[in-house]
Scaffold this motif. Structure first.
Motif, PDB file in Angstrom:
ATOM      1  N   SER A  62       0.626  -0.719  -0.022  1.00  0.00           N
ATOM      2  CA  SER A  62       0.139   0.185   0.161  1.00  0.00           C
ATOM      3  C   SER A  62       0.870   1.319  -0.249  1.00  0.00           C
ATOM      4  O   SER A  62       0.228   1.735  -0.726  1.00  0.00           O
ATOM      5  N   THR A  63       1.862   1.265   0.955  1.00  0.00           N
ATOM      6  CA  THR A  63       2.724   2.462   1.010  1.00  0.00           C
ATOM      7  C   THR A  63       4.158   2.351  -0.692  1.00  0.00           C
ATOM      8  O   THR A  63       3.382   3.508  -0.852  1.00  0.00           O
ATOM      9  N   PHE A  64       4.261   1.464  -0.583  1.00  0.00           N
ATOM     10  CA  PHE A  64       4.877   0.885  -1.918  1.00  0.00           C
ATOM     11  C   PHE A  64       4.006   1.873  -3.516  1.00  0.00           C
ATOM     12  O   PHE A  64       4.843   2.675  -4.280  1.00  0.00           O
ATOM     13  N   LEU A  65       3.304   1.748  -3.217  1.00  0.00           N
ATOM     14  CA  LEU A  65       2.070   2.148  -4.507  1.00  0.00           C
ATOM     15  C   LEU A  65       1.370   3.566  -4.865  1.00  0.00           C
ATOM     16  O   LEU A  65       0.831   4.189  -5.178  1.00  0.00           O
ATOM     17  N   GLY A  66       1.066   3.490  -3.167  1.00  0.00           N
ATOM     18  CA  GLY A  66       0.230   4.921  -2.439  1.00  0.00           C
ATOM     19  C   GLY A  66      -1.432   4.307  -2.868  1.00  0.00           C
ATOM     20  O   GLY A  66      -1.913   5.382  -2.955  1.00  0.00           O
ATOM     21  N   VAL A  67      -1.751   3.805  -2.592  1.00  0.00           N
ATOM     22  CA  VAL A  67      -3.153   2.981  -2.709  1.00  0.00           C
ATOM     23  C   VAL A  67      -3.673   2.423  -2.103  1.00  0.00           C
ATOM     24  O   VAL A  67      -3.113   1.858  -1.194  1.00  0.00           O
ATOM     25  N   PRO A  68      -4.993   2.773  -0.745  1.00  0.00           N
ATOM     26  CA  PRO A  68      -5.380   2.095   0.022  1.00  0.00           C
ATOM     27  C   PRO A  68      -5.079   0.648   0.110  1.00  0.00           C
ATOM     28  O   PRO A  68      -5.437  -0.170  -0.869  1.00  0.00           O
ATOM     29  N   LYS A  69      -4.597  -0.357   1.496  1.00  0.00           N
ATOM     30  CA  LYS A  69      -4.861  -1.334   1.147  1.00  0.00           C
ATOM     31  C   LYS A  69      -5.542  -2.093   1.193  1.00  0.00           C
ATOM     32  O   LYS A  69      -6.235  -3.948   0.350  1.00  0.00           O
ATOM     33  N   GLU A  70      -6.952  -1.765   1.166  1.00  0.00           N
ATOM     34  CA  GLU A  70      -7.874  -2.335   0.429  1.00  0.00           C
ATOM     35  C   GLU A  70      -8.205  -2.553  -1.118  1.00  0.00           C
ATOM     36  O   GLU A  70      -9.355  -3.272  -1.379  1.00  0.00           O
ATOM     37  N   TYR A  71      -7.905  -2.069  -1.756  1.00  0.00           N
ATOM     38  CA  TYR A  71      -7.505  -2.094  -3.460  1.00  0.00           C
ATOM     39  C   TYR A  71      -6.670  -3.373  -3.469  1.00  0.00           C
ATOM     40  O   TYR A  71      -7.519  -3.495  -4.491  1.00  0.00           O
ATOM     41  N   LEU A  72      -5.922  -3.858  -2.634  1.00  0.00           N
ATOM     42  CA  LEU A  72      -5.538  -5.087  -2.671  1.00  0.00           C
ATOM     43  C   LEU A  72      -5.483  -6.218  -2.789  1.00  0.00           C
ATOM     44  O   LEU A  72      -6.070  -6.565  -2.187  1.00  0.00           O
ATOM     45  N   ILE A  73      -5.520  -7.600  -3.615  1.00  0.00           N
ATOM     46  CA  ILE A  73      -5.620  -8.828  -3.153  1.00  0.00           C
ATOM     47  C   ILE A  73      -4.192  -9.090  -3.693  1.00  0.00           C
ATOM     48  O   ILE A  73      -3.361  -9.341  -5.293  1.00  0.00           O
ATOM     49  N   PHE A  74      -3.376 -10.485  -2.912  1.00  0.00           N
ATOM     50  CA  PHE A  74      -2.644 -11.308  -3.256  1.00  0.00           C
ATOM     51  C   PHE A  74      -2.667 -12.599  -3.767  1.00  0.00           C
ATOM     52  O   PHE A  74      -4.125 -13.183  -3.800  1.00  0.00           O
TER      53      PHE A  74
END
Length: 342
Positions: A62-74
Protein backbone atom coordinates in the motif's frame (compact mmCIF):
# COMPACT_ATOMS: atom_id res chain seq x y z
CA UNK A 1 -1.01 -31.60 -20.12
CA UNK A 2 2.11 -30.69 -18.17
CA UNK A 3 4.23 -30.77 -21.32
CA UNK A 4 1.67 -28.66 -23.15
CA UNK A 5 1.84 -26.02 -20.43
CA UNK A 6 5.62 -25.79 -20.62
CA UNK A 7 5.56 -25.42 -24.40
CA UNK A 8 3.70 -22.12 -24.11
CA UNK A 9 6.11 -20.57 -21.62
CA UNK A 10 9.85 -20.01 -21.45
CA UNK A 11 12.21 -21.30 -18.81
CA UNK A 12 12.11 -25.03 -19.49
CA UNK A 13 15.60 -25.67 -18.16
CA UNK A 14 14.46 -28.97 -16.67
CA UNK A 15 14.20 -30.83 -19.98
CA UNK A 16 17.03 -29.08 -21.84
CA UNK A 17 20.75 -28.60 -21.30
CA UNK A 18 20.93 -24.83 -20.78
CA UNK A 19 23.96 -22.74 -19.90
CA UNK A 20 22.32 -19.33 -20.47
CA UNK A 21 18.54 -18.86 -20.39
CA UNK A 22 17.31 -15.98 -22.56
CA UNK A 23 13.76 -17.40 -22.66
CA UNK A 24 12.57 -15.89 -19.36
CA UNK A 25 12.38 -12.16 -18.77
CA UNK A 26 13.77 -11.61 -15.30
CA UNK A 27 16.06 -8.87 -14.03
CA UNK A 28 19.70 -9.41 -15.15
CA UNK A 29 20.83 -7.65 -11.96
CA UNK A 30 19.52 -10.66 -10.05
CA UNK A 31 17.78 -10.92 -6.69
CA UNK A 32 18.74 -8.14 -4.24
CA UNK A 33 20.78 -9.44 -1.30
CA UNK A 34 18.24 -8.04 1.18
CA UNK A 35 15.51 -10.11 -0.49
CA UNK A 36 17.65 -13.24 -0.33
CA UNK A 37 18.24 -12.52 3.35
CA UNK A 38 14.47 -12.20 3.94
CA UNK A 39 13.94 -15.58 2.29
CA UNK A 40 16.61 -17.18 4.50
CA UNK A 41 15.07 -15.61 7.59
CA UNK A 42 11.65 -16.98 6.66
CA UNK A 43 12.95 -20.51 7.32
CA UNK A 44 12.71 -19.74 11.03
CA UNK A 45 8.95 -19.07 10.81
CA UNK A 46 7.89 -21.78 8.36
CA UNK A 47 6.82 -23.94 11.31
CA UNK A 48 3.80 -21.62 11.60
CA UNK A 49 0.96 -21.07 9.19
CA UNK A 50 1.49 -17.90 7.15
CA UNK A 51 -0.71 -14.88 7.87
CA UNK A 52 -3.91 -15.56 5.92
CA UNK A 53 -4.58 -11.81 5.74
CA UNK A 54 -0.99 -10.95 4.68
CA UNK A 55 -1.35 -7.85 6.83
CA UNK A 56 2.29 -6.70 6.88
CA UNK A 57 2.61 -7.29 3.17
CA UNK A 58 -0.58 -5.34 2.50
CA UNK A 59 0.72 -2.35 4.44
CA UNK A 60 4.08 -2.49 2.66
CA UNK A 61 2.58 -2.67 -0.85
CA UNK A 62 0.00 0.00 0.00
CA UNK A 63 2.83 2.38 0.90
CA UNK A 64 4.90 1.29 -2.12
CA UNK A 65 2.06 1.98 -4.60
CA UNK A 66 0.29 4.81 -2.79
CA UNK A 67 -3.09 3.05 -2.86
CA UNK A 68 -5.37 1.94 0.02
CA UNK A 69 -4.53 -1.58 1.17
CA UNK A 70 -8.23 -2.44 0.79
CA UNK A 71 -7.69 -2.27 -2.99
CA UNK A 72 -5.10 -5.08 -2.90
CA UNK A 73 -5.38 -8.83 -3.41
CA UNK A 74 -2.32 -11.09 -3.34
CA UNK A 75 -1.77 -14.27 -5.30
CA UNK A 76 0.64 -17.11 -5.83
CA UNK A 77 2.01 -15.29 -8.86
CA UNK A 78 -0.01 -13.28 -11.38
CA UNK A 79 -1.25 -16.50 -12.99
CA UNK A 80 -3.30 -17.43 -9.93
CA UNK A 81 -4.86 -13.97 -9.99
CA UNK A 82 -5.85 -14.19 -13.68
CA UNK A 83 -7.62 -17.45 -12.88
CA UNK A 84 -9.32 -15.95 -9.80
CA UNK A 85 -10.49 -12.94 -11.84
CA UNK A 86 -12.27 -14.98 -14.49
CA UNK A 87 -13.81 -17.35 -11.93
CA UNK A 88 -14.95 -14.40 -9.82
CA UNK A 89 -16.43 -12.33 -12.66
CA UNK A 90 -17.61 -15.34 -14.72
CA UNK A 91 -17.49 -13.53 -18.10
CA UNK A 92 -19.50 -14.97 -20.97
CA UNK A 93 -17.48 -13.15 -23.65
CA UNK A 94 -13.83 -12.11 -23.34
CA UNK A 95 -11.68 -10.02 -25.69
CA UNK A 96 -7.93 -10.69 -25.90
CA UNK A 97 -5.59 -8.79 -28.24
CA UNK A 98 -3.00 -11.04 -29.86
CA UNK A 99 -0.09 -11.67 -29.86
CA UNK A 100 -0.01 -11.57 -26.08
CA UNK A 101 0.63 -13.66 -22.97
CA UNK A 102 -1.05 -17.08 -23.19
CA UNK A 103 -2.08 -16.96 -19.52
CA UNK A 104 -5.13 -14.82 -20.35
CA UNK A 105 -6.44 -17.39 -22.81
CA UNK A 106 -5.62 -20.24 -20.43
CA UNK A 107 -7.63 -18.57 -17.66
CA UNK A 108 -10.51 -17.64 -19.98
CA UNK A 109 -10.88 -21.22 -21.21
CA UNK A 110 -11.31 -22.44 -17.63
CA UNK A 111 -14.74 -20.76 -17.43
CA UNK A 112 -15.84 -21.77 -20.94
CA UNK A 113 -16.22 -18.16 -21.96
CA UNK A 114 -16.32 -17.21 -25.64
CA UNK A 115 -12.99 -15.64 -26.61
CA UNK A 116 -12.79 -12.93 -29.25
CA UNK A 117 -9.27 -12.27 -30.52
CA UNK A 118 -8.28 -8.81 -31.71
CA UNK A 119 -5.32 -9.25 -34.05
CA UNK A 120 -2.57 -6.64 -33.89
CA UNK A 121 -0.58 -6.76 -37.11
CA UNK A 122 3.09 -6.74 -37.97
CA UNK A 123 2.81 -3.70 -40.25
CA UNK A 124 2.24 -1.38 -37.27
CA UNK A 125 4.61 -3.28 -34.95
CA UNK A 126 1.76 -5.11 -33.20
CA UNK A 127 0.30 -1.98 -31.61
CA UNK A 128 -3.26 -1.60 -30.35
CA UNK A 129 -5.45 0.61 -32.56
CA UNK A 130 -8.61 2.62 -32.00
CA UNK A 131 -10.64 0.28 -34.23
CA UNK A 132 -10.53 -2.22 -31.36
CA UNK A 133 -13.58 -0.44 -29.93
CA UNK A 134 -15.70 -2.03 -32.67
CA UNK A 135 -15.52 -5.42 -31.02
CA UNK A 136 -16.00 -4.08 -27.49
CA UNK A 137 -19.79 -4.32 -27.59
CA UNK A 138 -22.38 -4.60 -24.81
CA UNK A 139 -22.23 -8.42 -24.79
CA UNK A 140 -18.48 -8.39 -23.93
CA UNK A 141 -17.80 -8.79 -20.20
CA UNK A 142 -14.02 -8.73 -19.90
CA UNK A 143 -11.02 -7.30 -21.76
CA UNK A 144 -7.42 -8.41 -21.14
CA UNK A 145 -4.62 -5.95 -21.93
CA UNK A 146 -0.88 -5.98 -21.23
CA UNK A 147 1.21 -2.87 -20.59
CA UNK A 148 3.91 -3.37 -21.76
CA UNK A 149 2.82 -6.25 -23.93
CA UNK A 150 4.51 -9.65 -23.90
CA UNK A 151 6.11 -10.84 -26.21
CA UNK A 152 6.58 -7.57 -28.13
CA UNK A 153 7.48 -5.26 -25.25
CA UNK A 154 5.58 -2.20 -26.50
CA UNK A 155 3.53 0.16 -24.31
CA UNK A 156 -0.12 0.97 -24.71
CA UNK A 157 -0.75 4.49 -25.92
CA UNK A 158 -2.00 6.25 -22.78
CA UNK A 159 -4.56 8.43 -24.56
CA UNK A 160 -5.94 5.43 -26.43
CA UNK A 161 -6.03 3.52 -23.15
CA UNK A 162 -8.13 6.24 -21.53
CA UNK A 163 -10.49 6.14 -24.51
CA UNK A 164 -10.82 2.37 -24.12
CA UNK A 165 -11.44 2.68 -20.38
CA UNK A 166 -14.23 5.19 -20.97
CA UNK A 167 -15.69 3.04 -23.74
CA UNK A 168 -15.60 -0.08 -21.55
CA UNK A 169 -17.13 1.82 -18.64
CA UNK A 170 -20.03 2.80 -20.90
CA UNK A 171 -20.46 -0.79 -22.13
CA UNK A 172 -20.10 -2.43 -18.70
CA UNK A 173 -16.86 -4.24 -19.58
CA UNK A 174 -14.24 -5.07 -16.93
CA UNK A 175 -10.67 -4.23 -18.01
CA UNK A 176 -7.75 -6.29 -16.71
CA UNK A 177 -4.39 -4.59 -17.33
CA UNK A 178 -1.32 -6.78 -16.85
CA UNK A 179 1.58 -4.58 -15.69
CA UNK A 180 3.98 -7.38 -14.78
CA UNK A 181 6.83 -5.63 -16.66
CA UNK A 182 5.97 -2.00 -15.92
CA UNK A 183 8.88 -1.42 -13.50
CA UNK A 184 11.39 -2.02 -16.30
CA UNK A 185 10.18 1.04 -18.20
CA UNK A 186 9.02 3.34 -15.40
CA UNK A 187 6.11 3.37 -12.95
CA UNK A 188 4.99 6.75 -14.30
CA UNK A 189 3.72 4.84 -17.35
CA UNK A 190 1.39 2.74 -15.18
CA UNK A 191 -2.39 3.08 -15.18
CA UNK A 192 -2.41 3.13 -11.38
CA UNK A 193 -3.13 6.86 -11.61
CA UNK A 194 -6.51 5.93 -13.11
CA UNK A 195 -7.52 3.41 -10.43
CA UNK A 196 -9.71 5.89 -8.50
CA UNK A 197 -11.58 6.92 -11.65
CA UNK A 198 -12.59 3.49 -12.93
CA UNK A 199 -14.32 0.87 -10.80
CA UNK A 200 -14.16 -1.61 -13.70
CA UNK A 201 -10.33 -1.42 -13.89
CA UNK A 202 -8.21 -4.26 -12.46
CA UNK A 203 -4.41 -3.92 -12.54
CA UNK A 204 -2.27 -7.03 -12.07
CA UNK A 205 1.42 -6.96 -11.17
CA UNK A 206 4.10 -9.30 -9.90
CA UNK A 207 7.45 -9.17 -8.12
CA UNK A 208 8.66 -12.16 -10.15
CA UNK A 209 10.34 -10.25 -12.99
CA UNK A 210 11.82 -7.14 -11.42
CA UNK A 211 13.24 -8.94 -8.35
CA UNK A 212 14.15 -12.25 -10.08
CA UNK A 213 12.07 -14.45 -7.77
CA UNK A 214 9.96 -16.65 -10.12
CA UNK A 215 10.35 -19.56 -7.73
CA UNK A 216 8.83 -17.60 -4.84
CA UNK A 217 5.50 -16.85 -6.61
CA UNK A 218 4.15 -13.46 -5.57
CA UNK A 219 1.68 -11.34 -7.50
CA UNK A 220 -0.91 -8.74 -6.59
CA UNK A 221 -3.84 -6.91 -8.09
CA UNK A 222 -5.28 -3.45 -7.50
CA UNK A 223 -9.03 -2.84 -7.81
CA UNK A 224 -11.23 -0.13 -6.26
CA UNK A 225 -14.54 -1.98 -6.77
CA UNK A 226 -15.35 -3.66 -3.44
CA UNK A 227 -17.96 -6.04 -4.91
CA UNK A 228 -15.56 -7.27 -7.60
CA UNK A 229 -12.78 -7.42 -5.02
CA UNK A 230 -14.87 -9.77 -2.88
CA UNK A 231 -15.76 -12.01 -5.84
CA UNK A 232 -12.11 -12.39 -6.87
CA UNK A 233 -10.81 -12.94 -3.33
CA UNK A 234 -13.43 -15.65 -2.86
CA UNK A 235 -11.79 -17.71 -5.61
CA UNK A 236 -8.41 -17.93 -3.89
CA UNK A 237 -7.44 -20.80 -1.57
CA UNK A 238 -6.69 -20.22 2.08
CA UNK A 239 -3.02 -19.61 2.88
CA UNK A 240 -2.20 -19.09 -0.80
CA UNK A 241 0.85 -16.97 0.12
CA UNK A 242 3.74 -18.76 1.80
CA UNK A 243 5.72 -17.15 4.61
CA UNK A 244 8.60 -16.91 2.10
CA UNK A 245 6.51 -14.89 -0.36
CA UNK A 246 5.24 -12.57 2.37
CA UNK A 247 8.64 -11.90 3.90
CA UNK A 248 10.26 -11.34 0.52
CA UNK A 249 7.42 -9.06 -0.60
CA UNK A 250 7.73 -6.81 2.46
CA UNK A 251 11.39 -6.19 1.59
CA UNK A 252 10.80 -5.85 -2.16
CA UNK A 253 8.33 -3.05 -1.50
CA UNK A 254 11.17 -0.92 -0.09
CA UNK A 255 13.49 -1.24 -3.10
CA UNK A 256 12.63 1.87 -5.13
CA UNK A 257 16.31 2.63 -5.68
CA UNK A 258 16.94 -0.88 -7.04
CA UNK A 259 14.00 -0.53 -9.45
CA UNK A 260 15.31 2.80 -10.77
CA UNK A 261 18.82 1.34 -11.17
CA UNK A 262 17.33 -1.57 -13.11
CA UNK A 263 15.35 0.71 -15.43
CA UNK A 264 18.50 2.63 -16.40
CA UNK A 265 20.52 -0.56 -16.86
CA UNK A 266 17.86 -2.26 -18.99
CA UNK A 267 17.45 0.77 -21.26
CA UNK A 268 21.18 0.87 -21.96
CA UNK A 269 21.52 -2.87 -22.60
CA UNK A 270 18.36 -3.06 -24.69
CA UNK A 271 19.54 -0.25 -26.96
CA UNK A 272 22.92 -2.01 -27.30
CA UNK A 273 21.18 -5.27 -28.20
CA UNK A 274 18.79 -3.67 -30.69
CA UNK A 275 21.66 -1.98 -32.51
CA UNK A 276 23.76 -5.16 -32.67
CA UNK A 277 20.82 -7.37 -33.71
CA UNK A 278 19.98 -4.97 -36.54
CA UNK A 279 23.59 -4.99 -37.74
CA UNK A 280 23.50 -8.79 -37.85
CA UNK A 281 20.52 -8.48 -40.17
CA UNK A 282 17.71 -9.52 -37.86
CA UNK A 283 14.41 -7.64 -37.73
CA UNK A 284 13.59 -6.29 -34.26
CA UNK A 285 10.33 -4.86 -32.97
CA UNK A 286 10.30 -1.73 -30.76
CA UNK A 287 10.37 -2.59 -27.05
CA UNK A 288 10.53 -0.59 -23.83
CA UNK A 289 10.89 -3.64 -21.61
CA UNK A 290 13.58 -6.17 -20.70
CA UNK A 291 13.08 -8.33 -23.78
CA UNK A 292 13.13 -8.00 -27.56
CA UNK A 293 11.18 -9.88 -30.21
CA UNK A 294 13.08 -10.64 -33.40
CA UNK A 295 12.31 -12.29 -36.73
CA UNK A 296 14.54 -14.64 -38.70
CA UNK A 297 13.92 -17.27 -41.36
CA UNK A 298 16.64 -19.45 -39.81
CA UNK A 299 15.94 -22.07 -37.09
CA UNK A 300 17.54 -20.02 -34.33
CA UNK A 301 15.92 -21.88 -31.42
CA UNK A 302 17.32 -25.26 -32.41
CA UNK A 303 20.75 -23.97 -33.38
CA UNK A 304 21.24 -21.95 -30.20
CA UNK A 305 19.95 -24.74 -27.96
CA UNK A 306 22.72 -27.00 -29.31
CA UNK A 307 25.13 -24.41 -27.92
CA UNK A 308 23.41 -24.36 -24.51
CA UNK A 309 21.53 -21.10 -25.14
CA UNK A 310 17.75 -21.09 -24.66
CA UNK A 311 15.58 -18.44 -26.34
CA UNK A 312 11.79 -18.29 -26.60
CA UNK A 313 10.40 -19.71 -29.82
CA UNK A 314 7.30 -17.57 -30.40
CA UNK A 315 5.81 -19.64 -33.20
CA UNK A 316 3.05 -20.84 -30.86
CA UNK A 317 1.99 -17.33 -29.86
CA UNK A 318 -1.42 -16.69 -31.38
CA UNK A 319 -0.94 -13.89 -33.92
CA UNK A 320 2.74 -14.65 -34.60
CA UNK A 321 4.15 -17.76 -36.29
CA UNK A 322 7.31 -19.44 -37.47
CA UNK A 323 10.41 -17.26 -37.41
CA UNK A 324 9.51 -15.09 -34.41
CA UNK A 325 11.70 -15.33 -31.31
CA UNK A 326 11.85 -13.47 -28.00
CA UNK A 327 15.12 -12.88 -26.20
CA UNK A 328 15.60 -11.45 -22.72
CA UNK A 329 17.94 -8.54 -22.11
CA UNK A 330 20.65 -9.86 -19.81
CA UNK A 331 24.06 -8.61 -18.67
CA UNK A 332 26.62 -7.38 -21.23
CA UNK A 333 28.71 -10.55 -20.97
CA UNK A 334 25.75 -12.88 -21.67
CA UNK A 335 24.38 -10.54 -24.34
CA UNK A 336 27.69 -10.62 -26.21
CA UNK A 337 27.76 -14.42 -26.06
CA UNK A 338 24.28 -14.56 -27.62
CA UNK A 339 25.21 -12.01 -30.29
CA UNK A 340 28.39 -13.90 -31.10
CA UNK A 341 26.46 -17.11 -31.60
CA UNK A 342 23.81 -15.40 -33.66
Amino acid sequence: MKGARMSIHGGDVYRNHVDIDFSINVNPLGTPECVKEALHNAVEICGKYPDMEAERLGEAISTFLGVPKEYLIFGNGASELFMAIVHGIKPRKIVIPVPSFYGYEYAAKSVDGEIIYYEMNQENNFCLKENMKRILTEDVNLLFLANPNNPIGNLLDKELMKELLLHCKDKGIYVVVDECFIEFCGNQLSLLSEIEEYEHLIIVRTFTKIFTIPGVRLGYLVCKNNAVHTKIAGQLPEWNLSCFAQEAGCICAKQAEFIEKTKIYIEEERQFMEKELTQIGLRTFPSVSNFITIYSDKPLYEKLLKKGILIRDCSNFRGLGKGFYRIAVKGRKENKILLGNL
